[in-house]
Design a protein around this motif. Structure first.
Motif, PDB file in Angstrom:
ATOM      1  N   LEU A 344       0.813  -1.210   0.000  1.00 18.66           N
ATOM      2  CA  LEU A 344       0.000   0.000   0.000  1.00 18.66           C
ATOM      3  C   LEU A 344       0.849   1.264   0.000  1.00 18.66           C
ATOM      4  CD1 LEU A 344      -2.847  -0.647   2.609  1.00 18.66           C
ATOM      5  CD2 LEU A 344      -3.030  -0.672   0.123  1.00 18.66           C
ATOM      6  N   LEU A 345       0.255   2.310  -0.536  1.00 15.67           N
ATOM      7  CA  LEU A 345       0.806   3.661  -0.447  1.00 15.67           C
ATOM      8  C   LEU A 345      -0.347   4.579  -0.050  1.00 15.67           C
ATOM      9  CD1 LEU A 345       3.003   5.814  -0.898  1.00 15.67           C
ATOM     10  CD2 LEU A 345       2.331   5.875  -3.315  1.00 15.67           C
ATOM     11  N   ILE A 346      -0.256   5.169   1.140  1.00 14.93           N
ATOM     12  CA  ILE A 346      -1.339   5.992   1.668  1.00 14.93           C
ATOM     13  C   ILE A 346      -0.821   7.406   1.916  1.00 14.93           C
ATOM     14  CG2 ILE A 346      -3.025   6.282   3.525  1.00 14.93           C
ATOM     15  CD1 ILE A 346      -2.776   3.259   4.049  1.00 14.93           C
ATOM     16  N   TYR A 347      -1.540   8.393   1.356  1.00 16.23           N
ATOM     17  CA  TYR A 347      -1.213   9.793   1.591  1.00 16.23           C
ATOM     18  C   TYR A 347      -2.338  10.431   2.399  1.00 16.23           C
ATOM     19  CZ  TYR A 347       2.662   9.987  -1.776  1.00 16.23           C
ATOM     20  OH  TYR A 347       3.856   9.808  -2.428  1.00 16.23           O
ATOM     21  N   ILE A 348      -1.961  11.177   3.432  1.00 18.63           N
ATOM     22  CA  ILE A 348      -2.899  11.985   4.207  1.00 18.63           C
ATOM     23  C   ILE A 348      -2.507  13.445   3.977  1.00 18.63           C
ATOM     24  CG2 ILE A 348      -3.960  12.380   6.453  1.00 18.63           C
ATOM     25  CD1 ILE A 348      -4.204   9.512   5.444  1.00 18.63           C
ATOM     26  N   LYS A 349      -3.378  14.194   3.317  1.00 15.52           N
ATOM     27  CA  LYS A 349      -3.056  15.573   2.938  1.00 15.52           C
ATOM     28  C   LYS A 349      -4.096  16.517   3.541  1.00 15.52           C
ATOM     29  CE  LYS A 349      -1.188  13.863  -1.435  1.00 15.52           C
ATOM     30  NZ  LYS A 349      -1.212  13.979  -2.915  1.00 15.52           N
ATOM     31  N   PRO A 350      -3.780  17.147   4.667  1.00 13.26           N
ATOM     32  CA  PRO A 350      -4.746  18.060   5.305  1.00 13.26           C
ATOM     33  C   PRO A 350      -5.021  19.280   4.432  1.00 13.26           C
ATOM     34  CG  PRO A 350      -2.967  17.448   6.812  1.00 13.26           C
ATOM     35  CD  PRO A 350      -2.549  17.006   5.454  1.00 13.26           C
ATOM     36  N   VAL A 351      -6.249  19.782   4.506  1.00 16.58           N
ATOM     37  CA  VAL A 351      -6.617  21.019   3.822  1.00 16.58           C
ATOM     38  C   VAL A 351      -6.804  22.098   4.883  1.00 16.58           C
ATOM     39  CG1 VAL A 351      -7.612  19.964   1.776  1.00 16.58           C
ATOM     40  CG2 VAL A 351      -9.034  20.252   3.786  1.00 16.58           C
ATOM     41  N   ARG A 352      -6.366  23.312   4.559  1.00 17.33           N
ATOM     42  CA  ARG A 352      -6.361  24.380   5.551  1.00 17.33           C
ATOM     43  C   ARG A 352      -7.737  24.961   5.809  1.00 17.33           C
ATOM     44  NH1 ARG A 352      -2.796  28.280   2.621  1.00 17.33           N
ATOM     45  NH2 ARG A 352      -3.681  27.132   0.869  1.00 17.33           N
ATOM     46  N   GLY A 353      -8.636  24.820   4.877  1.00 16.05           N
ATOM     47  CA  GLY A 353      -9.968  25.380   5.077  1.00 16.05           C
ATOM     48  C   GLY A 353     -10.751  25.370   3.782  1.00 16.05           C
ATOM     49  N   PHE A 428     -10.708  18.721   7.722  1.00 18.79           N
ATOM     50  CA  PHE A 428     -10.722  17.687   6.694  1.00 18.79           C
ATOM     51  C   PHE A 428      -9.326  17.444   6.127  1.00 18.79           C
ATOM     52  CE2 PHE A 428     -15.248  18.544   6.695  1.00 18.79           C
ATOM     53  CZ  PHE A 428     -15.793  17.304   6.431  1.00 18.79           C
ATOM     54  N   SER A 429      -9.100  16.201   5.759  1.00 19.57           N
ATOM     55  CA  SER A 429      -7.900  15.797   5.037  1.00 19.57           C
ATOM     56  C   SER A 429      -8.313  14.982   3.828  1.00 19.57           C
ATOM     57  CB  SER A 429      -6.968  14.944   5.916  1.00 19.57           C
ATOM     58  OG  SER A 429      -6.421  15.695   6.973  1.00 19.57           O
ATOM     59  N   LEU A 430      -7.510  15.048   2.789  1.00 18.12           N
ATOM     60  CA  LEU A 430      -7.725  14.182   1.636  1.00 18.12           C
ATOM     61  C   LEU A 430      -6.956  12.890   1.886  1.00 18.12           C
ATOM     62  CD1 LEU A 430      -7.828  15.103  -2.067  1.00 18.12           C
ATOM     63  CD2 LEU A 430      -6.468  13.159  -1.361  1.00 18.12           C
ATOM     64  N   VAL A 431      -7.662  11.777   1.868  1.00 18.87           N
ATOM     65  CA  VAL A 431      -7.056  10.462   2.076  1.00 18.87           C
ATOM     66  C   VAL A 431      -6.963   9.771   0.723  1.00 18.87           C
ATOM     67  CG1 VAL A 431      -7.206   8.259   3.280  1.00 18.87           C
ATOM     68  CG2 VAL A 431      -8.068  10.347   4.375  1.00 18.87           C
ATOM     69  N   ASN A 432      -5.757   9.383   0.322  1.00 22.75           N
ATOM     70  CA  ASN A 432      -5.518   8.747  -0.973  1.00 22.75           C
ATOM     71  C   ASN A 432      -4.784   7.427  -0.754  1.00 22.75           C
ATOM     72  OD1 ASN A 432      -3.550   9.577  -3.943  1.00 22.75           O
ATOM     73  ND2 ASN A 432      -5.290   8.235  -3.719  1.00 22.75           N
ATOM     74  N   VAL A 433      -5.459   6.325  -1.118  1.00 19.90           N
ATOM     75  CA  VAL A 433      -4.907   4.985  -0.912  1.00 19.90           C
ATOM     76  C   VAL A 433      -4.640   4.352  -2.274  1.00 19.90           C
ATOM     77  CG1 VAL A 433      -5.252   2.751   0.207  1.00 19.90           C
ATOM     78  CG2 VAL A 433      -6.303   4.811   1.180  1.00 19.90           C
ATOM     79  N   THR A 434      -3.428   3.824  -2.466  1.00 21.11           N
ATOM     80  CA  THR A 434      -3.029   3.258  -3.758  1.00 21.11           C
ATOM     81  C   THR A 434      -2.425   1.871  -3.555  1.00 21.11           C
ATOM     82  OG1 THR A 434      -2.543   5.485  -4.562  1.00 21.11           O
ATOM     83  CG2 THR A 434      -1.648   3.654  -5.841  1.00 21.11           C
ATOM     84  N   ALA A 435      -2.757   0.945  -4.470  1.00 23.67           N
ATOM     85  CA  ALA A 435      -2.210  -0.414  -4.431  1.00 23.67           C
ATOM     86  C   ALA A 435      -1.921  -0.867  -5.849  1.00 23.67           C
ATOM     87  CB  ALA A 435      -3.182  -1.372  -3.747  1.00 23.67           C
ATOM     88  N   SER A 436      -1.160  -1.958  -5.968  1.00 28.06           N
ATOM     89  CA  SER A 436      -0.774  -2.457  -7.290  1.00 28.06           C
ATOM     90  C   SER A 436      -1.837  -3.333  -7.931  1.00 28.06           C
ATOM     91  CB  SER A 436       0.548  -3.238  -7.186  1.00 28.06           C
ATOM     92  OG  SER A 436       0.398  -4.319  -6.276  1.00 28.06           O
ATOM     93  N   ASP A 437      -2.845  -3.745  -7.175  1.00 27.28           N
ATOM     94  CA  ASP A 437      -3.927  -4.541  -7.747  1.00 27.28           C
ATOM     95  C   ASP A 437      -5.233  -4.191  -7.043  1.00 27.28           C
ATOM     96  OD1 ASP A 437      -4.534  -6.769  -5.557  1.00 27.28           O
ATOM     97  OD2 ASP A 437      -2.356  -6.502  -5.663  1.00 27.28           O
ATOM     98  N   PRO A 438      -6.372  -4.350  -7.722  1.00 26.38           N
ATOM     99  CA  PRO A 438      -7.657  -3.925  -7.158  1.00 26.38           C
ATOM    100  C   PRO A 438      -8.078  -4.747  -5.940  1.00 26.38           C
ATOM    101  CG  PRO A 438      -7.980  -5.082  -9.246  1.00 26.38           C
ATOM    102  CD  PRO A 438      -6.504  -4.859  -9.103  1.00 26.38           C
ATOM    103  N   GLU A 439      -7.678  -6.013  -5.886  1.00 24.95           N
ATOM    104  CA  GLU A 439      -8.070  -6.852  -4.753  1.00 24.95           C
ATOM    105  C   GLU A 439      -7.455  -6.341  -3.450  1.00 24.95           C
ATOM    106  OE1 GLU A 439      -6.780  -8.036  -7.579  1.00 24.95           O
ATOM    107  OE2 GLU A 439      -8.633  -8.829  -8.492  1.00 24.95           O
TER     108      GLU A 439
END
Length: 452
Positions: A344-353, A428-439
């Motif tokens: 997995l590769l997970i990014y947590i990117k907070p937004v200021r407002g 709020f934060s933008l949560v982005n989760v990435t993997a090499s296969d859909p399963e």
């Protein structure tokens, strides 16, 4: 004793005031360029040139303080809300105020162009245009079905008679929004200059709405045409069709409509006569001329360094539940958290407002050379999220999902999370989760989205 009437006198001579005003504005412009507040793309540069060409002096020798109030308003906003667009507009209105009081009252077209060129307008056209592209894909598939064709939409992917057509940001033609509105405002100014007439306020609103509607119609028809005739993005005809359609469905109707509006007594009127204060502003108001850019420069010099590094001031954000314990935590950029393991590769990117343009995957992954394929809105655990395929030539596909989360609410709606933030339910934060296969992606999404 002789009394001296200072009512109409200026502390500075006109020449000295001109020099100081020029120094302040030039210094401010240089500072903003160095701090990176301006966009650097070609369209922005063309837009600046168009703004200069769109200036029409309606009332030579007549000044006004209307842009001063706008400039000070955006100065206040830029000090309260760390958004680059407010800084840019503060400078624009300061320049327009100075221009108007040195030369005369001007038209509205340069103001509309300035609003169009803000960084916020460009980013929001990309972000808000994304759900619109999904809807256009669905509309195109339905139209093709009505024509008796075998077609269906899967997110931004149209399956047409055994072939796949990806409706990405380039294919939808939404990047032509700026070009179309820029053409509208420049043509608007040129016709005003040649006719000596100006559009009435209701007509201006109708012109803007009509331009937006024509853009939607153009983009929808373009998608359908490209799919029916199977014209891929790499085919030279792809761009040719786009330019032809833009001319046919936007430029020509705009030209005809504006030309008729400027000769109509209902839609336009003769240029206004003198009003406001006469132009010894160089004598009476030079202090305001000097203080206005000086005030902007002071505010930017004081608060600008923090704004130039605005990501460093981003909130830390929360840590979503369900992140695998073997993930390594990293901080690739100030305010951004990255969790990574072998799957997995997970990014947590907070937004200021609510005012923030946020780090949407639609832009961030594109900067890494990827394009989005088959993006769909899905539901899991009572939460809606976007899921798509990341594709890059010479690289394997990756599968990614994202949503906005503050630990209490989850949504993919831009309007939704911004409204909640304005109502006091921020973080709020933008949560982005990435993997090499859909399963693998779906397995971990079940864990993360079912944890509240």
């Amino acid at each position: 004793m002789r009394l001296i009437n200072l009512q109409n006198k200026s502390i500075l001579s006109p020449a000295a005031g001109n020099i100081l005003g020029a120094i302040f504005l030039s210094g401010l412009l240089l500072y903003w360029i160095m701090a990176g507040y301006f966009r650097s793309d070609a369209l922005f540069m063309v837009g600046l040139a168009a703004a200069g060409g769109a200036v029409v002096i309606r009332q030579p020798g007549v000044g006004s303080r209307r842009f001063a109030w706008a400039a000070w308003g955006f100065i206040a906003l830029s000090l309260l809300v760390p958004a680059r667009s407010f800084h840019f507009l503060a400078l624009v209105f300061a320049l327009l105020y100075t221009l108007e009081n040195y030369v005369g009252k001007i038209n509205e077209a340069p103001v509309w162009i300035a609003l169009l060129l803000t960084a916020g307008a460009k980013t929001m056209s990309i972000v808000l245009g994304f759900p619109l592209r999904l809807q256009m894909s669905e509309n195109a598939a339905q139209v093709l079905q009505m024509l008796g064709k075998d077609a269906r939409a899967a997110g931004n992917l149209i399956l047409f008679e055994g072939r796949e057509f990806l409706v990405d940001s380039a294919c939808a033609g939404l990047q032509m929004v700026e070009v179309s509105f820029l053409f509208c405002f420049l043509l608007w100014a040129l016709l005003e200059r040649s006719s000596g007439r100006q559009l009435r306020r209701p007509a201006q609103g109708i012109i803007l709405l009509a331009t937006g509607m024509m853009l939607l119609i153009y983009n929808q028809l373009r998608i359908i045409f490209l799919v029916i005739f199977a014209i891929p993005p790499e085919d030279p005809m792809h761009d040719a069709v786009g330019l032809f359609g833009l001319t046919l469905y936007v430029f020509l109707p705009l030209y005809g409509g504006l030309k008729r509006a400027f000769v109509s007594e209902i839609w336009s009127r003769a240029a206004a006569t003198k009003s406001g204060h006469a132009l010894p502003v160089l004598q009476r108001g030079m202090t305001i001329h000097t203080l206005l850019p000086a005030g902007i420069l002071w505010g930017m010099a004081l608060f600008g360094p923090a704004m130039a590094l605005e990501t460093q001031t981003a909130p830390t954000g929360f840590v979503p539940r369900g992140i695998p314990s073997d993930c390594v935590r990293e901080t690739p950029a100030p305010g951004i958290t990255k969790y990574v393991n072998g799957a997995l590769l997970i990014y947590i990117k907070p937004v200021r407002g609510w005012y923030d343009t946020e780090h949407t995957p639609l832009i961030c992954w594109k900067g890494s050379g990827y394009v989005f394929g088959q993006v769909q809105e899905r539901w899991m655990g009572g939460t809606n999220y976007y899921m798509g395929v990341l594709q890059k030539k010479g690289a394997p596909d990756y599968f990614t999902a994202w949503w906005f989360d503050n630990g209490r609410r989850r949504t993919v709606s831009q309007a939704g999370w911004r409204w909640l933030d304005m109502c006091g339910e921020g973080g709020f934060s933008l949560v982005n989760v990435t993997a090499s296969d859909p399963e693998t992606l779906e397995k971990h999404l079940k864990i993360m989205l079912n944890n509240n």
